[in-house]
Design a protein around this motif. Sequence first.
Motif, short mmCIF file in Angstrom:
data_model
loop_
_atom_site.label_atom_id
_atom_site.label_comp_id
_atom_site.label_asym_id
_atom_site.label_seq_id
_atom_site.Cartn_x
_atom_site.Cartn_y
_atom_site.Cartn_z
N ASP A 38 26.32 33.06 38.10
CA ASP A 38 24.54 33.24 38.46
C ASP A 38 24.09 34.45 37.56
O ASP A 38 23.65 35.40 38.21
CB ASP A 38 24.30 33.50 39.90
N GLY A 39 25.04 34.77 36.49
CA GLY A 39 24.40 35.63 35.76
C GLY A 39 25.15 37.12 35.94
O GLY A 39 24.85 38.01 35.37
N ILE A 40 25.93 37.28 36.91
CA ILE A 40 26.54 38.47 37.45
C ILE A 40 27.85 38.37 37.28
O ILE A 40 28.63 37.44 37.62
CB ILE A 40 26.28 38.84 39.07
N GLU A 41 28.35 39.42 36.55
CA GLU A 41 29.82 39.37 36.22
C GLU A 41 30.70 40.22 37.22
O GLU A 41 30.21 41.06 37.71
CB GLU A 41 30.11 40.33 34.58
N GLN A 42 31.65 39.65 37.48
CA GLN A 42 32.53 39.91 38.49
C GLN A 42 34.01 40.19 38.00
O GLN A 42 34.48 39.21 37.24
CB GLN A 42 32.24 39.25 39.95
N THR A 43 34.97 40.95 38.74
CA THR A 43 36.16 40.97 38.35
C THR A 43 37.11 40.63 39.43
O THR A 43 36.83 41.19 40.69
CB THR A 43 36.53 42.29 37.95
N SER A 44 38.04 39.96 39.42
CA SER A 44 38.78 39.26 40.56
C SER A 44 40.27 39.99 40.29
O SER A 44 40.60 39.72 39.13
CB SER A 44 39.14 37.83 40.71
N ARG A 45 41.01 40.31 41.10
CA ARG A 45 42.40 40.69 40.95
C ARG A 45 43.02 39.75 41.88
O ARG A 45 42.96 39.26 42.74
CB ARG A 45 42.50 42.24 41.39
N PHE A 46 44.49 39.23 41.24
CA PHE A 46 45.37 38.38 41.94
C PHE A 46 46.71 38.80 41.46
O PHE A 46 47.07 39.41 40.62
CB PHE A 46 45.08 37.02 41.55
N LYS A 47 47.67 38.49 42.47
CA LYS A 47 48.97 38.77 42.59
C LYS A 47 49.67 37.57 42.33
O LYS A 47 49.35 36.28 43.16
CB LYS A 47 49.56 39.57 43.53
#
Length: 128
Positions: A38-47
């Motif tokens: 929705d136009g919002i940049e997000q960062t996800s971390r995964f292992k």
Amino acid sequence: MKVFSVILVLLLLTSCYSVERNCTDFKTGTFEFTYTIDGIEQTSRFKRTENFNIDYQEGKADSSTIRWINDCEFVLKKLNPESNSEKDAIHMKILSTTEDSYTFEYKLAVKRPNKPLNVEKGVAVRVN
């Protein structure tokens, strides 16, 4: 004749190009992935381990099992889906690699009838 020669040279040059794919280097580790919703940049971390993928997003952990198809492809299936859409398995494919990142594409593992198959791409960066 000149056009034919130019086309031949271009074909030879492009056929020699090979994308680097050292997928085994990225089977395990901790990674970050930036995406836009929705136009919002997000960062996800995964292992990722050999058998599990644990996503850390907005202070929550979400686990999935991993079934490796080959060194560059695997299927993720959520362990505790909260909705019907989360029950669907995701097919992941590593397209290219660098020293500390890889480009991938993902889609539903099984195509739904009467719906187009949506393929998304992204880049994951190793953080550990």
